[in-house]
Design a protein around this motif. Structure first.
Motif, PDB file in Angstrom:
ATOM      1  N   GLU A 153       0.857  -1.156   0.034  1.00 53.62           N
ATOM      2  CA  GLU A 153      -0.048  -0.202   0.068  1.00 53.62           C
ATOM      3  C   GLU A 153       0.927   1.231   0.107  1.00 53.62           C
ATOM      4  O   GLU A 153       0.462   2.280  -0.424  1.00 53.62           O
ATOM      5  CB  GLU A 153      -0.765   0.071   1.239  1.00 53.62           C
ATOM      6  N   SER A 187      -6.300   1.749   3.798  1.00 56.04           N
ATOM      7  CA  SER A 187      -7.413   1.585   2.971  1.00 56.04           C
ATOM      8  C   SER A 187      -7.436   0.863   1.751  1.00 56.04           C
ATOM      9  O   SER A 187      -7.539   0.969   0.634  1.00 56.04           O
ATOM     10  CB  SER A 187      -7.663   3.126   2.483  1.00 56.04           C
ATOM     11  N   SER A 188      -7.188  -0.600   2.303  1.00 57.80           N
ATOM     12  CA  SER A 188      -6.723  -1.617   1.212  1.00 57.80           C
ATOM     13  C   SER A 188      -7.942  -1.791   0.157  1.00 57.80           C
ATOM     14  O   SER A 188      -7.799  -1.886  -1.066  1.00 57.80           O
ATOM     15  CB  SER A 188      -6.844  -2.907   2.065  1.00 57.80           C
ATOM     16  N   LEU A 189      -9.152  -1.602   0.747  1.00 58.87           N
ATOM     17  CA  LEU A 189     -10.272  -1.893  -0.195  1.00 58.87           C
ATOM     18  C   LEU A 189     -10.498  -0.909  -1.279  1.00 58.87           C
ATOM     19  O   LEU A 189     -10.761  -1.220  -2.340  1.00 58.87           O
ATOM     20  CB  LEU A 189     -11.442  -1.889   0.727  1.00 58.87           C
ATOM     21  N   GLN A 190     -10.077   0.498  -1.198  1.00 54.46           N
ATOM     22  CA  GLN A 190      -9.978   1.344  -2.062  1.00 54.46           C
ATOM     23  C   GLN A 190      -9.278   0.921  -3.358  1.00 54.46           C
ATOM     24  O   GLN A 190      -9.577   0.958  -4.377  1.00 54.46           O
ATOM     25  CB  GLN A 190      -9.468   2.764  -1.544  1.00 54.46           C
ATOM     26  N   TYR A 191      -8.015   0.362  -2.801  1.00 59.49           N
ATOM     27  CA  TYR A 191      -6.753  -0.204  -3.756  1.00 59.49           C
ATOM     28  C   TYR A 191      -7.427  -1.221  -4.528  1.00 59.49           C
ATOM     29  O   TYR A 191      -7.035  -1.416  -5.801  1.00 59.49           O
ATOM     30  CB  TYR A 191      -5.824  -0.286  -3.129  1.00 59.49           C
ATOM     31  N   LEU A 192      -7.791  -2.064  -3.696  1.00 57.83           N
ATOM     32  CA  LEU A 192      -8.248  -3.344  -4.424  1.00 57.83           C
ATOM     33  C   LEU A 192      -9.225  -3.127  -5.475  1.00 57.83           C
ATOM     34  O   LEU A 192      -9.191  -3.892  -6.588  1.00 57.83           O
ATOM     35  CB  LEU A 192      -9.110  -4.205  -3.465  1.00 57.83           C
ATOM     36  N   LYS A 193     -10.024  -2.209  -5.436  1.00 58.74           N
ATOM     37  CA  LYS A 193     -11.087  -1.760  -6.646  1.00 58.74           C
ATOM     38  C   LYS A 193     -10.434  -1.261  -7.504  1.00 58.74           C
ATOM     39  O   LYS A 193     -10.855  -1.669  -8.908  1.00 58.74           O
ATOM     40  CB  LYS A 193     -12.095  -0.879  -5.788  1.00 58.74           C
ATOM     41  N   ARG A 194      -9.346  -0.199  -7.305  1.00 59.02           N
ATOM     42  CA  ARG A 194      -8.814   0.373  -8.446  1.00 59.02           C
ATOM     43  C   ARG A 194      -7.679  -0.449  -9.390  1.00 59.02           C
ATOM     44  O   ARG A 194      -7.495  -0.044 -10.218  1.00 59.02           O
ATOM     45  CB  ARG A 194      -8.589   1.785  -7.984  1.00 59.02           C
ATOM     46  N   MET A 226     -13.474 -12.378  -0.753  1.00 58.80           N
ATOM     47  CA  MET A 226     -13.507 -11.155  -1.715  1.00 58.80           C
ATOM     48  C   MET A 226     -12.586 -11.289  -2.715  1.00 58.80           C
ATOM     49  O   MET A 226     -12.859 -10.872  -3.890  1.00 58.80           O
ATOM     50  CB  MET A 226     -12.875  -9.979  -0.632  1.00 58.80           C
ATOM     51  N   LEU A 230     -13.700 -11.052  -6.522  1.00 60.04           N
ATOM     52  CA  LEU A 230     -13.130 -10.203  -7.497  1.00 60.04           C
ATOM     53  C   LEU A 230     -12.029 -10.638  -8.686  1.00 60.04           C
ATOM     54  O   LEU A 230     -11.459  -9.919  -9.320  1.00 60.04           O
ATOM     55  CB  LEU A 230     -12.074  -9.074  -6.622  1.00 60.04           C
TER      56      LEU A 230
END
Ligand code: C2E
Ligand code: MG
Ligand code: MG
Ligand code: MG
Length: 282
Positions: A153, A187-194, A226, A230
């Protein structure tokens, strides 16, 4: 910063801080010499699939200091990052890893192995990073399809768009990406998405006690679910026991890495172990 500010604004001398500062300065000097004299080596830790068979390895750097002996990356990588020395060190790692891939490609029993390489934020953010990877691939002849870059991250923070753009450029070459130490950031989830990721590495801090801590188990289970939703491959690090493995396997984790399968070892040793029959789940 031997002279620290006291609350009243006065400055005082702290011998402990002074000693630490001197040790750091000395290590920084030694690191510069180490780069010149190539005192680093890579060791390799097997990564296995759900049947326990070796599918690849992670390259981990070791520093053989002439006086102090072995220095752990946990000690010198942070200093290398602060001083920028991580850039030449990381470049060396990439070259050595690609040379190893070429050696594996020569033999039918190892040609399928992938190699994961840790890339520090500062290294990844160098303006010429993509070009330098391209050059190393061209010079060594390593197959980009066998190379995986592990980022964390810290690479992404404050550089989201730029990181994504670079990842796409590297992926266009055939390289894949894992996010390391997943779950330990903010904020791992933000990055996972993008981010255009291929793999999530579940941090070993969640694996260590998963057999006796229901919260860790819940977190691990959620990361696996998750990742699957994804379309990402999920690998667990720090798998130390058969119990760890069984719990993760029951939850359909895709891949595993840890002392239970193999400790980091020389390339020869790693390959020898990976050719032995995998451990059985019973
Ligand atoms: P990492 O990338 O998360 O690597 C995993 C670390 O966990 C390695 O420590 C590995 O030896 C250790 N490990 C593996 N299996 C187990 C297990 O079952 N139990 C436990 N307790 N530990 C296990 P290592 O080699 O000391 O490396 C520490 C960190 O240093 C790495 O964490 C990575 O962040 C950094 N590092 C290592 N090599 C490089 C490199 O070439 N470049 C950069 N930038 N960083 C590196
Ligand atoms: Mg790693
Ligand atoms: Mg990790
Ligand atoms: Mg780590």
């Amino acid at each position: 910063l031997a002279k620290q500010s006291a609350p009243n604004g006065l400055r005082f001398y702290d011998p402990a801080v002074q000693a630490e500062l001197e040790a750091r300065t000395e290590m920084e000097r030694d690191l510069r010499v180490a780069i010149e004299r190539q005192e680093f080596v890579l060791v390799y830790q097997t990564q296995v699939d759900s049947t326990g068979r070796a599918i690849g390895a992670e390259a981990l750097i070791r520093w053989q200091h002439p006086q102090q002996g072995f220095v752990s990356p946990g000690t010198f990588i942070p200093l290398a990052e602060e001083t920028g020395l991580i850039v030449p060190i990381g470049q060396w790692v990439l070259e050595a890893a690609c040379e190893q891939l070429v050696a594996w490609a020569d033999d039918d029993s190892t040609a399928h192995l992938t190699l994961a390489v840790n890339v520090s934020a500062k290294q990844f953010q160098q303006p010429d990073f993509v070009d330098s990877v391209r050059c190393v691939l061209a010079r060594t002849g390593a197959l980009p399809q066998r190379l995986k870059l592990e980022i964390t991250e810290s690479t992404v923070i404050g550089n989201v768009d730029d990181t994504i753009a670079r990842m796409h450029q590297l992926k266009a070459l055939g390289i894949s990406f894992a996010i390391d130490d997943f779950g330990t950031g903010y904020s791992s989830l933000q990055y996972l998405k993008r981010l255009p990721l291929d793999q999530i590495k579940i941090d070993q801090s969640f694996v260590r006690d998963l057999h006796k801590d229901a919260d860790d188990m819940a977190i691990v289970q959620t990361i696996i679910a998750m990742g699957q939703a994804l379309g990402l491959n999920v690998i667990a690090e720090g798998v130390e026991t058969q119990e760890h493995w069984r719990h993760l396997n029951d939850r359909q984790c895709h891949a595993y890495q840890g002392y239970y399968f193999s400790k980091p070892a020389s390339a020869v040793e790693m390959v020898k172990r990976s050719l032995a029959p995998p451990p059985m789940l019973n």
